[in-house]
Design a protein around this motif. Sequence first.
Motif, PDB file in Angstrom:
ATOM      1  N   CYS A1184      12.747   4.927 -17.260  1.00  0.00           N
ATOM      2  CA  CYS A1184      13.449   3.824 -16.617  1.00  0.00           C
ATOM      3  C   CYS A1184      13.143   3.870 -15.125  1.00  0.00           C
ATOM      4  N   ALA A1185      12.826   2.742 -14.548  1.00  0.00           N
ATOM      5  CA  ALA A1185      12.444   2.705 -13.139  1.00  0.00           C
ATOM      6  C   ALA A1185      13.597   3.089 -12.227  1.00  0.00           C
ATOM      7  N   ALA A1186      14.826   2.801 -12.644  1.00  0.00           N
ATOM      8  CA  ALA A1186      15.977   3.140 -11.815  1.00  0.00           C
ATOM      9  C   ALA A1186      16.362   4.601 -11.924  1.00  0.00           C
ATOM     10  N   ASN A1187      15.994   5.257 -13.004  1.00  0.00           N
ATOM     11  CA  ASN A1187      16.330   6.671 -13.219  1.00  0.00           C
ATOM     12  C   ASN A1187      15.201   7.298 -14.017  1.00  0.00           C
ATOM     13  N   HIS A1188      14.324   8.030 -13.351  1.00  0.00           N
ATOM     14  CA  HIS A1188      13.171   8.614 -14.030  1.00  0.00           C
ATOM     15  C   HIS A1188      13.554   9.735 -14.974  1.00  0.00           C
ATOM     16  N   GLY A1189      14.811  10.159 -14.943  1.00  0.00           N
ATOM     17  CA  GLY A1189      15.250  11.185 -15.875  1.00  0.00           C
ATOM     18  C   GLY A1189      15.563  10.660 -17.252  1.00  0.00           C
ATOM     19  N   LEU A1190      15.569   9.335 -17.433  1.00  0.00           N
ATOM     20  CA  LEU A1190      15.825   8.719 -18.731  1.00  0.00           C
ATOM     21  C   LEU A1190      14.527   8.108 -19.228  1.00  0.00           C
ATOM     22  N   VAL A1191      14.092   8.523 -20.401  1.00  0.00           N
ATOM     23  CA  VAL A1191      12.811   8.092 -20.949  1.00  0.00           C
ATOM     24  C   VAL A1191      13.018   7.623 -22.373  1.00  0.00           C
ATOM     25  N   LEU A1192      11.994   6.954 -22.888  1.00  0.00           N
ATOM     26  CA  LEU A1192      12.011   6.494 -24.262  1.00  0.00           C
ATOM     27  C   LEU A1192      11.653   7.657 -25.182  1.00  0.00           C
ATOM     28  N   GLY A1193      12.383   7.766 -26.272  1.00  0.00           N
ATOM     29  CA  GLY A1193      12.121   8.841 -27.226  1.00  0.00           C
ATOM     30  C   GLY A1193      12.765   8.531 -28.557  1.00  0.00           C
ATOM     31  N   VAL A1194      12.479   9.363 -29.525  1.00  0.00           N
ATOM     32  CA  VAL A1194      13.041   9.242 -30.866  1.00  0.00           C
ATOM     33  C   VAL A1194      13.707  10.564 -31.210  1.00  0.00           C
ATOM     34  N   GLN A1195      14.673  10.484 -32.120  1.00  0.00           N
ATOM     35  CA  GLN A1195      15.371  11.695 -32.522  1.00  0.00           C
ATOM     36  C   GLN A1195      14.445  12.602 -33.305  1.00  0.00           C
ATOM     37  N   GLU A1196      13.865  12.075 -34.356  1.00  0.00           N
ATOM     38  CA  GLU A1196      12.936  12.840 -35.178  1.00  0.00           C
ATOM     39  C   GLU A1196      12.029  11.851 -35.889  1.00  0.00           C
ATOM     40  N   LEU A1206      17.027   5.688 -25.589  1.00  0.00           N
ATOM     41  CA  LEU A1206      16.869   6.211 -24.238  1.00  0.00           C
ATOM     42  C   LEU A1206      17.416   7.630 -24.235  1.00  0.00           C
ATOM     43  N   GLN A1207      16.606   8.578 -23.819  1.00  0.00           N
ATOM     44  CA  GLN A1207      16.981   9.985 -23.867  1.00  0.00           C
ATOM     45  C   GLN A1207      16.745  10.629 -22.513  1.00  0.00           C
ATOM     46  N   LYS A1208      17.396  11.782 -22.357  1.00  0.00           N
ATOM     47  CA  LYS A1208      17.147  12.559 -21.156  1.00  0.00           C
ATOM     48  C   LYS A1208      15.758  13.178 -21.219  1.00  0.00           C
ATOM     49  N   ARG A1209      15.125  13.226 -20.094  1.00  0.00           N
ATOM     50  CA  ARG A1209      13.734  13.668 -20.052  1.00  0.00           C
ATOM     51  C   ARG A1209      13.640  15.166 -20.329  1.00  0.00           C
ATOM     52  N   ARG A1210      12.816  15.503 -21.294  1.00  0.00           N
ATOM     53  CA  ARG A1210      12.537  16.894 -21.624  1.00  0.00           C
ATOM     54  C   ARG A1210      11.024  17.067 -21.662  1.00  0.00           C
ATOM     55  N   PRO A1211      10.463  17.800 -20.701  1.00  0.00           N
ATOM     56  CA  PRO A1211       8.987  17.904 -20.649  1.00  0.00           C
ATOM     57  C   PRO A1211       8.376  18.540 -21.882  1.00  0.00           C
ATOM     58  N   ASP A1212       9.159  19.367 -22.617  1.00  0.00           N
ATOM     59  CA  ASP A1212       8.590  20.042 -23.777  1.00  0.00           C
ATOM     60  C   ASP A1212       8.782  19.265 -25.070  1.00  0.00           C
ATOM     61  N   ASP A1213       9.352  18.065 -25.004  1.00  0.00           N
ATOM     62  CA  ASP A1213       9.570  17.255 -26.200  1.00  0.00           C
ATOM     63  C   ASP A1213       8.411  16.277 -26.341  1.00  0.00           C
ATOM     64  N   ILE A1214       7.574  16.514 -27.341  1.00  0.00           N
ATOM     65  CA  ILE A1214       6.405  15.648 -27.530  1.00  0.00           C
ATOM     66  C   ILE A1214       6.794  14.299 -28.105  1.00  0.00           C
ATOM     67  N   ASN A1215       8.005  14.199 -28.688  1.00  0.00           N
ATOM     68  CA  ASN A1215       8.454  12.914 -29.211  1.00  0.00           C
ATOM     69  C   ASN A1215       8.770  11.924 -28.098  1.00  0.00           C
ATOM     70  N   GLN A1216       8.789  12.365 -26.844  1.00  0.00           N
ATOM     71  CA  GLN A1216       9.022  11.472 -25.714  1.00  0.00           C
ATOM     72  C   GLN A1216       7.739  11.079 -25.004  1.00  0.00           C
ATOM     73  N   ARG A1217       6.618  11.496 -25.525  1.00  0.00           N
ATOM     74  CA  ARG A1217       5.329  11.163 -24.909  1.00  0.00           C
ATOM     75  C   ARG A1217       4.693  10.010 -25.661  1.00  0.00           C
ATOM     76  N   TRP A1218       4.043   9.127 -24.902  1.00  0.00           N
ATOM     77  CA  TRP A1218       3.453   7.918 -25.472  1.00  0.00           C
ATOM     78  C   TRP A1218       2.051   7.733 -24.919  1.00  0.00           C
ATOM     79  N   VAL A1219       1.262   7.009 -25.698  1.00  0.00           N
ATOM     80  CA  VAL A1219      -0.119   6.711 -25.314  1.00  0.00           C
ATOM     81  C   VAL A1219      -0.277   5.197 -25.333  1.00  0.00           C
TER      82      VAL A1219
END
Length: 1861
Positions: A1184-1196, A1206-1219
């Motif tokens: 989110c542009a207003a809060n970079h700590g909130l990113v798009l992700g899926v539970q599982e 919308l989830q809290k940013r976790r660098p080790d969670d690959i489910n929050q990474r997109w191409v």
Amino acid sequence: MPKGGDMDVHRASTRDKNVINYNPNNSGMISYEDLLIAQYLEEMKKSKSEVKKDREVPASPYLQRFPPTPNSYSRPRRRPASAVNMRNKQRAEKPKIDAKFIADPNLWDPETPREKSVKNFCRPASAPVRRVSRPVSGASSRCSYRWAGRPSSGKRPRGLYRRQPHTIRVIAFKNGTRDSFVRATAPNIKMLLEFLTVKLGLPFAARRIFLEDGIEVFEAGDILPDSDVYISMGESYKDPHLPTKRNLIQREGAVWTLSGIMLPEEGKKKRTRSCLSRRMKALIEQKKVRILVYRNGRSKEPMEIVANLSNTEEFLVACTAKLDLRSHARILYDWEGNEITDLSATPILDDCLQHGGTAIMGPLWVSLGEGFSPTGTADFIASIKQIVKSRLKEVKKYRTEINYAMSDEDKHKVTVAGVLSLSPDQVYEALESADEDIDKLTKTLARLKVKLDGLEAEREKEESMGAMYKMSHIQELNVDDRLVGTKGLKLKVYENGMSEGAQYFFFNLRGALKGIGNNPPKLMARLLDELSTAYWSSGGVNPKLNAVAQKLYDKYGHEITNVLSLETDQEVWVSYGEAYICPFTYCVEAFLDKATKLEVEGATHIVREQLMQEDTQALDEHGQWDATIGFPVMYESAMADLMMQDPDKIKWMTECAEVDERGYYLLHKKRKDLALYPELVVNEKFRMRADDKRPSENVIRRMKELQTWVITQSGYIICKFVPQLCLGVSDTSVKGHFFDRDAEIEGQVVTLQKKMTQNPNQMWKFTTDATIASVAYPDKVLTYLGNKFGDDESYTENPPEGCKPGVRVYLIVSEPRSRKEGSCQRFGLKQEKFDNLGQWKYTQAGNSEWHKLAYSWPITADGELNERYDWPMEGYLMPYAPPLHKSDKKSGLTGVVPLRLWVMKNGERDKSLAVQIVGPSLTSVTKEIPKKDKKDGGRSRKKDTSMNHADSVDIDVTIGDLTVRELEFLMFLDHCTSFLNLPFAARRMFDETGVEHFTLQSLQRDQLVFVTCGEQWSDPKLNKTEQQRRFLLSQLSTDVAKIRQFVSLRDPQGFVMEIEGGLTPNAKIVVNKCWSREEDEAEENARVVNGTARQEEDQDEEDFTTEHLNARQRAHLKSDKRLDNLRWPWERLVNVGNSFEDNDPEAVKYSNKDLYEKYRPRPSPRVPRDTLQRFVYEDGFIACAANHGLVLGVQEQEGRVIDVYLQKRRPDDINQRWVMKENGEICSKYNQQMALTIAMPNDHGDNRPLTFTGCAVTLQARRLNQYGKAHQRWRYDAETGFIYAFYADQYDKEITAANRADVCTSSVSHAAIIDQPGYIAEVHDRKNRDIRVCLSCARAMRGRFKLQRLPNNKPFACAMGQAKKLKLRHVGSFCVLNGKVDLSTPEAEITLRNWEESLATLREETSVKTIAKQISAAKSVRTVKLLAYKNGEGRMRTGEKVYGSSIQGILNQCTHQLGLSKPATRLYTEDGVLVLDMDDLVDWAVENYKAVMADRIEKIVMMENSDSEQSMTMVHEGGDNRMALQDQASQEVHSQLTRAMHNMEQFDEDERGGGDVEERGAGDVAEEHHAREEKTELDSQETKKLERKREELLSRVPLPPLETILRYPIELWVSGGKNFVPPEVVESKDINRRKKRAFRAQVSLDLDIEKHVLRQMKGRRMEELNPGEYKSTLSTSQPVVIQGQWQQLTPQEQAKHDTVHKLETHLGEIKANQRLGLANVNLKGRLYLQPNMKRVQVYPNGESLERAVYIWGETLDQLLEAATTKLTLWRKAQMFFTSDGKLIETYDDIERDQLLCASTGKAFKKPRVQMLDVEVKASWGRARRAYGPSATDVRVDAKGNPKVDVDPFGPPELALPLEAP
């Protein structure tokens, strides 16, 4: 060079002897005065030396000498950097006064140098430390170069700007080598060294420079240009030629001898001698040892520290750093815990534990100040003990090997090869060494054992005392001590209904009691507020929606109302308003207490008390206990226990802990003083919680066996832990109340008894309703009273009557209760043993809750024992079990007992055709929830709701997006589709009365229902005609609804990704319309309008309420309003702000309204939509542009459709990474086969158009087809942050919409072969072929044909679009419109509009035949190809290709593609025929084809008739001639049409014609009119003759099919309403225009040439400037004239002038003759009407002109509304005044840019009046502040005028009449 340096040092030392220095070392002690004097003298010397600096003056240039030859070249020797001046060194090492020495004189050490950091240490120029030299460019006038000084001759030096800096140019080599070199240039030595460090690739900084002869360079002037230098990193000079010289010497001086080659002494390489540094020598001289240290209480992570035995403080500092302690180390402990104050007393490890080398002392344990912890020492000794044992074992084994080696008989037993290689002497030495090692290790092991035994007692003491053991030296303060104050609370907080995830909460009780005194409710409120704000923010579990704690419960469900009753580390459960939810599971347990016999005043009392720690160990001795009836006679009281009893304690035990002497007891066989009292309790089921400390295995086994019961086939319920005890009914009767409900109970107590054979009181019978009845009392069943073990408070308040005070009653046998209250009498057996883990599957229970809970029941449904169990049964006895067989009436779901219905097709009359269908069983998906008790008016009872879970079933359980009822209904409809053989899927269900049902719950068993495929209900009582009519209309309505949905979805534009809700975690991601400022303002205006409307409604309500008031009340209201109007504006504002009339109902609960308004909860600010729609793509995250700590992700990533949140940013969670791919797909980095997909909208069933607004963004599998995946295409705009959806072409969007709206794709793409998803259907007809159909048609064909999914990337066209051609039966997605609609891009909306009109018309029809006829009369879609031209352009421009199936669609396309200024309204063919219908267009195309064919045939016949021989041959051949003629004609027509197709793709470069805009001349119109008249005058007979001849020629050749004719485009001319202009006329006009232009062009060319020649002639004349010749004349007036001057025209130039004039005249005549007639244009008419909008400047009435603003409006109302908004008036502006006070009555009275005064209804006030009001108020306030409140208490009385009622204190403006303007 080194020798020279030493000499310099010697000279410096001798020179310094003459200087008197104050040396404090000469005296034994030193005082502060001496230090001050020494420091003062040193500062004075330093200042003098700085003043007398030597200035470097270069020598005279006349004294310069030429440099010697290279062989004799020498330089002055410089003092090396290492030769430090001893004078400066002594000065630097002098002690100076430090502040800490003055503060503490004991720290003074006169021998310690205090300022070593200020030594004059000369570091290399390449490695500066402190001083930052100025750059070369910033050099001052005092240049540092040798030749930069002032010459001695006295001449003025050159200017600084003319001086050239010195540049060093060298060829640099590494020191000692000439392998590689670098050319370098630098202004000074420092920069040269830095540069060469990099270029030469040195590992360290370059520090020294040497010349070829080894002389070190210190100044730049010593380096000659382009000389060879050697760069050193600090080492001495190394001769690069030394290896070569040595080799030459060795080669020349080597001599052969008998012993070999003898090398000369000069060539031998000398050995390197080691040289220790001063620091190393100092360390060697000091006596330091190694000491092993540990942290206090630890035996791991040791540290070895080198320490000076005489400096303990330094050792402690090193321990602090090495062990990484949180504070300074303070105390050292040895093995026995003795404090070490002197390091020399440190113990030393035995020699056998040393590793060799320097001995290691220790170990020591370092403490921060706490006491000694023996745990670490004991663990260390234990580990050392194990090491010694292993080494001792190895040494003994080695000695055995030596003994074998010494014996000749046992030598073969030696296994170590090294032993066999020893000599006899070495063997004896090894034996002696082994014996010596064994002795040392044995002694060491014995000492370790002694030390370990000595520490064992202290270790156990530490374990029992915990942290208090190490803090025993600290004085303990009482809780009530004034230093401690009020003790705070430490609570262990759980969420209501949870037993995991505890959070520790600390409450400052002392601070909370401030200001409230002893008020428990307020104190409780503060605790709840702290829990609400602090508890969840500290990382607890997710709170409820209302995150405000309202209640607090203990573990037994009691509400906590007094905070002071809480204890530290107490477990509490927080509630947000809901009732207490018990987080534990309770079961029946056997509890054992110690029984003691007391003799008090001659009476015997048996009391119970808690088991001690030493007594619990005897519990595990199962075979040492005897069960007795009554208190055991063999019991022996321990005298020590009796003597230790306190009289008060004995009294309390006899009153509160006495049990029945006649009960059952357990006596230990060996310890006669230990007797146990067994009791039956209901306790929470034992399980290990995550935050609990794990007990020993014996304790875990004991707790589980005490709760485990063994059920035998004979009916005994035996305790597994004590098999001698079983459940039995006693003769004690009790009477009391239930603990969880308000009901009385009476019965016999159930206790643990000694098992006896055939005792009916101990035998039980299990019933089919999950109750347990006693054999001794068949009419009574086992009943649970509802109390829990440990809840002494509830038991004390409600004790049963009839038993001893020390007996706790939990289970009794009583009369059976009603079914509603029977939950306390139902029990279940929970089998959790590994051997019987799956036994619950054999339970015969009609209620699925038993299977969900995995309960077992010993009997079957008919009351017999279930032999399928493994007997005896073993498990937990659970109270509050659900009903074993749940009845249908009270079942929440029909799925518990499947519902059976009679089902018929819609409109079917014959009931014999009804099919009996049974509904699905969904008992496995039901959910258990507690039943709410509504009898107490919403107040929750104190009961364990988890035990009453079986009384209700949640019928709203969701499975995905469906509830259980909806899922049951859909599954039933699927069964109906199959059993009734419906053409489509069943979608709706009606009963006999036509009422639609959406669930099966409202239906009765065996009820008759009707199922439809989506159409309306057809009453079977109606006649067949009406049924058919409704059926046809419903089918047509369904098809039109599908078309409507397709049109609404086919072109989604402006959709972007958006966060639903707010910027919070777990917010859903949807798509919505892109934010725009206009929409935001419109929403804001709408809210303002709504607020105004709401105020008007409130005003209306107020008016309505005043009607019911009496006259006095209405008068008071009017008086208040009038008084409010008389107040000043600021007074009204203050009154509004301080008003106590608040509509907030919560405000009345608080005494201080100001504080309530300040601290009351504010509504959360509305997050702007643009904030929710802006994202940032960075590092693979979509944030989110207003809060970079909130990113798009899926539970599982499980399942086909996964919601995106919308989830809290976790660098080790690959489910929050997109191409983000280039084709628009956004794929998951975890699985790139999954892409972000927009979920298709659901049909609401009310025919509302579908929209993508609010549709969720999900993660689905990628679509691999080319079309049909528009909902997976995105575009990320990095500038705005928007992620646009549906980034695909229009074709892809339409195919995607068709698949969703259930529309066949052939209606969109027609017969085009495209790559789309589809299926292969097997059609069983005569050919048995496979056809390819789209998704929509495949849905309609389900159940009729065998379908197989088509592989990806297989292009095809849906076969249902060509069903007629393929001779297939229409089974498409439409009901009646298959193949009759065209939904292509230009035709979709037109098709929808036509069919909606047709449907509305057909609804009014009553005849079924008419409706069916009109539906069937709808023609199939026929798309034609057109080549469109502009009317009036002919074929001058390339036509535009247009495809369409309707006239309106073709016109729309032509308007867009041809770029017409007006909408296209007419279509003309080549011969001027106006096309009004598609059939007319097709007919014209056929007729045109016939005409072309006839012309070609006629030409062929004429050519054949010219040759008679060929004619005769054709007559004889007959049929062959006919075929040849047909082929030739067909080829001619085909070539002509091919040329027409070719013309469509070529562009004409001619000039564009005027089209409809160009007006035709009068002559052209007359010619056309004359041509038409001639055409009409043709003889009708000649026309008929030509037609007959044409028909005769066409009869010879058969026409091709219509599809072949329409394959070629039809030429049409499009007009915006004007008449048709034939293309021949346009072409003739263009030819004439070209001819005229060519005629003008030749004349214009000649004219330009002549003009150019004329300009050249004039230029030459002007350039020559010929003065001319004076010639005489005979004229008296002008006797002399000038001829041939440059201002006169030459004859040639005059002739050219005449030629140019003639050409211009001729060109003008040509243009006049060719000028076209101008159209009649009305030049007097107005071109457009100017808008009537005016701009004025307005300001508020009575205020300053500075507030004036500009507003715009077209009416007076618009200006008033704009003034209200711009000036932010409190009320709506009602009138305008001019600056003079004149009222504006009409809009025409307003002039542009006029200054107006806006009023809300009051009279006009001049701008100064407002300021006067403000000044009056200010004066009023100043007077009250200066003179007190009474200063303004002024009363003025004035007599009234008897004739005129005038207020003497009224405003003068109101009393005076208005002035004339």
